[in-house]
Scaffold this motif. Structure first.
Motif, PDB file in Angstrom:
ATOM      1  N   VAL A 144      72.810  55.333   6.303  1.00 13.21           N
ATOM      2  CA  VAL A 144      74.000  54.722   6.898  1.00 13.21           C
ATOM      3  C   VAL A 144      73.611  53.561   7.788  1.00 13.21           C
ATOM      4  CG1 VAL A 144      75.936  55.134   8.461  1.00 13.21           C
ATOM      5  CG2 VAL A 144      75.350  56.852   6.740  1.00 13.21           C
ATOM      6  N   ARG A 200      79.826  54.037   4.788  1.00 13.70           N
ATOM      7  CA  ARG A 200      80.716  54.457   5.878  1.00 13.70           C
ATOM      8  C   ARG A 200      81.600  55.618   5.429  1.00 13.70           C
ATOM      9  NH1 ARG A 200      84.314  50.726   8.257  1.00 13.70           N
ATOM     10  NH2 ARG A 200      84.138  49.192   6.584  1.00 13.70           N
ATOM     11  N   ALA A 241      79.334  58.594   5.661  1.00 11.11           N
ATOM     12  CA  ALA A 241      79.128  58.939   7.073  1.00 11.11           C
ATOM     13  C   ALA A 241      80.328  59.688   7.628  1.00 11.11           C
ATOM     14  CB  ALA A 241      78.862  57.675   7.876  1.00 11.11           C
TER      15      ALA A 241
END
Length: 510
Positions: free
Chosen positions: A422, A454, A457
């Motif tokens: 990430v 993202r 994440a």
């Protein structure tokens, strides 16, 4: 709603929503029966031609009335009473979600496959038995409808069934058991007998073109479903009494499409269930895990045992039991499946759960470019594999993306934490970039990798601190832009700049 006086449509209450056949397509207004769910609305949006509003009774009545009129012209429907009875039978079959023709008949496409699908779990009775008489009549109706749709000229029709796994679960039978295989074989035998008997009746009216087979396979002598084996034997005997058949082949299973979704069937043909739950998008756009229709039908405790994934050997065993009664080989898996594992526990009520036991699939568009992100998880639920599919990019671009994601998957398997990837790929800046459609949590991205990592994440490590980039960050590169140039002299820079600032310097240039 528009009423059709004197028909079953008068009694149908509708609810309205907006649905799209694909995540990237523009939603269209859909009106469908109040007891049907959003997946049926998406199927109707896919079946209806054009891009305007869809009203279920109007859409269905278009092909039903067309078939009824054509059947009268071909002589397959003797008089007005037979025509009305044929139409009403198709309406009843469709409203009960027991059967429907293929997409080509809905769309009035002359070159489409002559296909009709029967949804097996819809023939389960309240007492747990199987409606053998209603199923045989539905098979005969399907043969008649397909013969009319093809102008009584096609030598091959395709009458099949769907969601055998859901039927077996509803009967309390495990898919790989001997009892389950016997029920599947009896269903296939009943389908063949009823279809050939109707083909014989059509042959008596229009002329037989095919002789009867001298030797027919014998159905199971008995099953755990009362009357099923006897009904299969009676149907085959009725077919054997015909003077000849009108068609060369009649019974064939095919891969599922939007017609199965319209009927609520969750597996195609004889395929086993994938589990007791399925991934879906909730009303807020988040991926959620919800119980399947079969799991809701049989309850939590039974679903964990009866709907667990099975090895391919049991799938093949079921296919071998059904094959003698099919006119075409059934679709089979192309590779050995992963080892089966227990299905995750079902929720106490049919509410969405933010779980992904086997991975997730996201379909979005980034800057107008379609992107499909797929993830896989190991036995402990940890991210183990990431792939990205692109449709509008060049072969070289796609190959580079595949190679990069393969390297990421190897790193994850070797123990590299997702945080590291990430930090490396969030806010990388290259085209395509811009507005993200299909992901309500991430509205803009500076690249496909930016959105993907993202998204990962957010889903897997709870990183909600990665804010959307500004429209300026997502704008195309401009030569000489001061914010995009590296400094010429040493400066006092932060030792660990923010991802957005650091990744802005990584670009793809041509």
């Amino acid at each position: 709603m528009t009423t059709f006086a004197g028909t079953l449509w008068d009694q149908v209450g509708l609810w309205r929503l907006r649905a799209a056949p694909e995540p990237d397509a523009t939603p269209r207004p859909v009106a469908l029966p109040v007891s049907w769910d959003e997946s049926a609305a998406e199927a109707l949006a896919a079946l209806a031609p054009g891009a305007g509003p869809v009203v279920f009774p109007k859409l269905a009545e278009a092909w039903i009335s067309r078939l009824a009129l054509r059947g009268r012209e071909l002589g397959l429907l003797a008089d007005a009473a037979a025509q009305d009875g044929f139409s009403e039978a198709l309406r009843a079959l469709l409203l009960a979600r027991r059967g429907a023709p293929g997409a080509s008949i809905w769309r009035n496409e002359a070159r489409g496959a002559a296909r009709f699908v029967l949804n097996l779990p819809a023939f389960l009775e309240a007492d747990g038995s199987f409606d053998t008489q209603g199923y045989a009549a539905s098979v005969a109706l399907a043969v008649r409808a397909l013969d009319i749709a093809t102008g009584a000229k096609a030598p091959r029709l395709s009458v099949g069934f769907a969601d055998l796994a859901g039927l077996l679960a509803g009967l309390g039978l495990r898919y790989g058991s001997a009892e389950g295989r016997a029920v599947g074989a009896a269903i296939a035998a009943l389908t063949r007998g009823a279809a050939e008997a109707e083909s014989g009746r059509i042959g008596e009216r229009l002329g037989a073109r095919e002789p009867l087979a001298l030797f027919a396979p014998a159905p199971p002598g008995a099953t755990v479903v009362p009357g099923l084996a006897e009904a299969a034997r009676a149907a085959l005997d009725a077919a054997a009494g015909s003077l000849g058949l009108r068609h060369q082949s009649l019974v064939a299973l095919s891969a599922p499409d939007c017609v199965e979704a319209l009927l609520g069937a969750e597996t195609g043909g004889l395929a086993p269930a994938a589990g007791a739950t399925r991934l879906s998008l909730d009303r807020q756009g988040w991926v959620a895990e919800v119980p399947t229709h079969a799991a809701l039908r049989i309850g939590r405790a039974a679903a964990e045992a009866l709907l667990a994934p099975v090895p391919d050997a049991e799938w093949i065993g079921m296919a071998q039991a059904l094959a003698p009664f099919l006119h075409m080989p059934p679709p089979m898996p192309v590779a050995e499946a992963a080892p089966a594992r227990a299905a995750p526990p079902l929720p106490e009520r049919p509410a969405a759960l933010p779980l992904r036991p086997a991975g997730a699939v996201w379909r979005v568009s980034v800057g107008g470019h379609k992107v499909v992100l797929r993830t896989a998880e190991d036995q402990q639920g940890r991210l183990s594999e990431v792939t990205i599919a692109l449709t509008k990019e060049s072969a070289a671009y796609r190959s580079l993306m595949d190679a990069m994601l393969q390297a990421v998957s190897i790193g994850l398997a070797a123990g590299v934490p997702l945080d590291s990837f990430v930090e490396a790929y969030a806010y990388t800046r290259f085209g395509p970039s811009g507005t993200v459609e299909g992901d309500p949590a991430i509205r803009r991205a500076t690249s496909v990798l930016d959105w993907a990592f993202r998204r990962l994440a957010l889903d897997y490590i709870g990183r909600r601190d990665l804010a959307d980039p500004s429209e300026e960050d997502c704008a195309p590169d401009a030569t000489g832009h001061a914010g995009e140039q590296l400094p010429l002299l040493p400066m006092d820079l932060p030792s660990t700049p923010a991802p957005r600032v650091r990744r802005r310097q990584l670009k793809l240039v041509g």
